[in-house]
Write an enzyme that holds these catalytic residues in place. Structure first.
Site, mmCIF file in Angstrom:
data_model
loop_
_atom_site.group_PDB
_atom_site.id
_atom_site.type_symbol
_atom_site.label_atom_id
_atom_site.label_comp_id
_atom_site.label_asym_id
_atom_site.label_seq_id
_atom_site.Cartn_x
_atom_site.Cartn_y
_atom_site.Cartn_z
ATOM 1 N N HIS A 71 8.545 -5.050 21.758
ATOM 2 C CA HIS A 71 9.791 -5.654 22.218
ATOM 3 C C HIS A 71 10.641 -4.560 22.856
ATOM 4 O O HIS A 71 10.515 -3.374 22.520
ATOM 5 C CB HIS A 71 10.549 -6.268 21.050
ATOM 6 C CG HIS A 71 9.843 -7.411 20.416
ATOM 7 N ND1 HIS A 71 10.457 -8.248 19.515
ATOM 8 C CD2 HIS A 71 8.569 -7.873 20.532
ATOM 9 C CE1 HIS A 71 9.608 -9.169 19.112
ATOM 10 N NE2 HIS A 71 8.449 -8.963 19.715
ATOM 11 N N GLU A 73 13.700 -3.726 22.413
ATOM 12 C CA GLU A 73 14.487 -2.971 21.431
ATOM 13 C C GLU A 73 13.619 -1.969 20.674
ATOM 14 O O GLU A 73 14.026 -0.827 20.459
ATOM 15 C CB GLU A 73 15.167 -3.925 20.437
ATOM 16 C CG GLU A 73 16.145 -4.888 21.069
ATOM 17 C CD GLU A 73 15.512 -6.193 21.541
ATOM 18 O OE1 GLU A 73 16.260 -7.137 21.821
ATOM 19 O OE2 GLU A 73 14.266 -6.276 21.642
ATOM 20 N N CYS A 101 15.460 -9.977 17.615
ATOM 21 C CA CYS A 101 14.763 -10.864 16.685
ATOM 22 C C CYS A 101 14.714 -10.206 15.303
ATOM 23 O O CYS A 101 15.241 -9.120 15.093
ATOM 24 C CB CYS A 101 13.350 -11.144 17.198
ATOM 25 S SG CYS A 101 12.262 -9.700 17.072
#
Length: 165
Positions: A71, A73, A101
């Protein structure tokens, strides 16, 4: 006073806690998100900063790398940790075009990120606005205090990233 809206009507287009640096960094995240989209992934970009310095950046790369954990992040956090040589990002801010998430929220809390600046909410599985608010839960005593959460930064621009997907 806001000249466009008059002296008594505040400008609510961005939260009061948003700084010029926040806007600049979110614009960079949007640029990163466009790179992710161009490579066939979801348009998510992230940036980690501390004391005015960019520590790391990342783009959503799950499809390109065939890595479920790639992801934006996580990629930005990995980059920041490698660049600083530590797993302690205390005092840092992470910027992201989409609310982190659960996976990303765990990493954010684990690394001691102090502030999370979000463009677009993700209420289905986001770490701040869902039924499992990992980023906001002060009862998770295995970590330090929850980070400050700033949402809706350049919301329209972040939403537009998904309009043409």
């Amino acid at each position: 006073m806001n000249a466009d809206k008059g002296p008594d009507i505040p400008d609510l287009s961005i939260p009061a806690s948003v700084t010029e640096a926040d806007l600049r960094h979110m614009r960079k995240c949007i640029e990163l998100a466009l790179r992710a989209r161009a490579s066939g992934d979801y348009p998510v970009g992230a940036l980690v900063t501390r004391d005015g310095h960019v520590l790391g950046s990342g783009i959503e790369s799950t499809h390109r790398l065939l890595d479920v954990a790639a992801h934006a992040e996580i990629e930005a956090l990995r980059s920041a940790c490698r660049g600083t040589g530590t797993l302690d990002l205390t005092g840092a801010t992470i910027y992201t075009t989409v609310e982190p998430c659960y996976l990303c929220s765990f990493a954010i809390r684990q690394l001691g990120i102090a502030r999370v600046v979000i463009g677009r909410p993700y209420p289905q599985a986001g770490g701040a606005s869902s039924h499992h608010p990992i980023l906001r839960d002060s009862g998770l005593t295995c970590w330090g205090p929850p980070p400050v959460i700033v949402t809706g930064v350049l919301l329209e621009e972040c939403n537009a990233l998904f309009d043409s997907r």
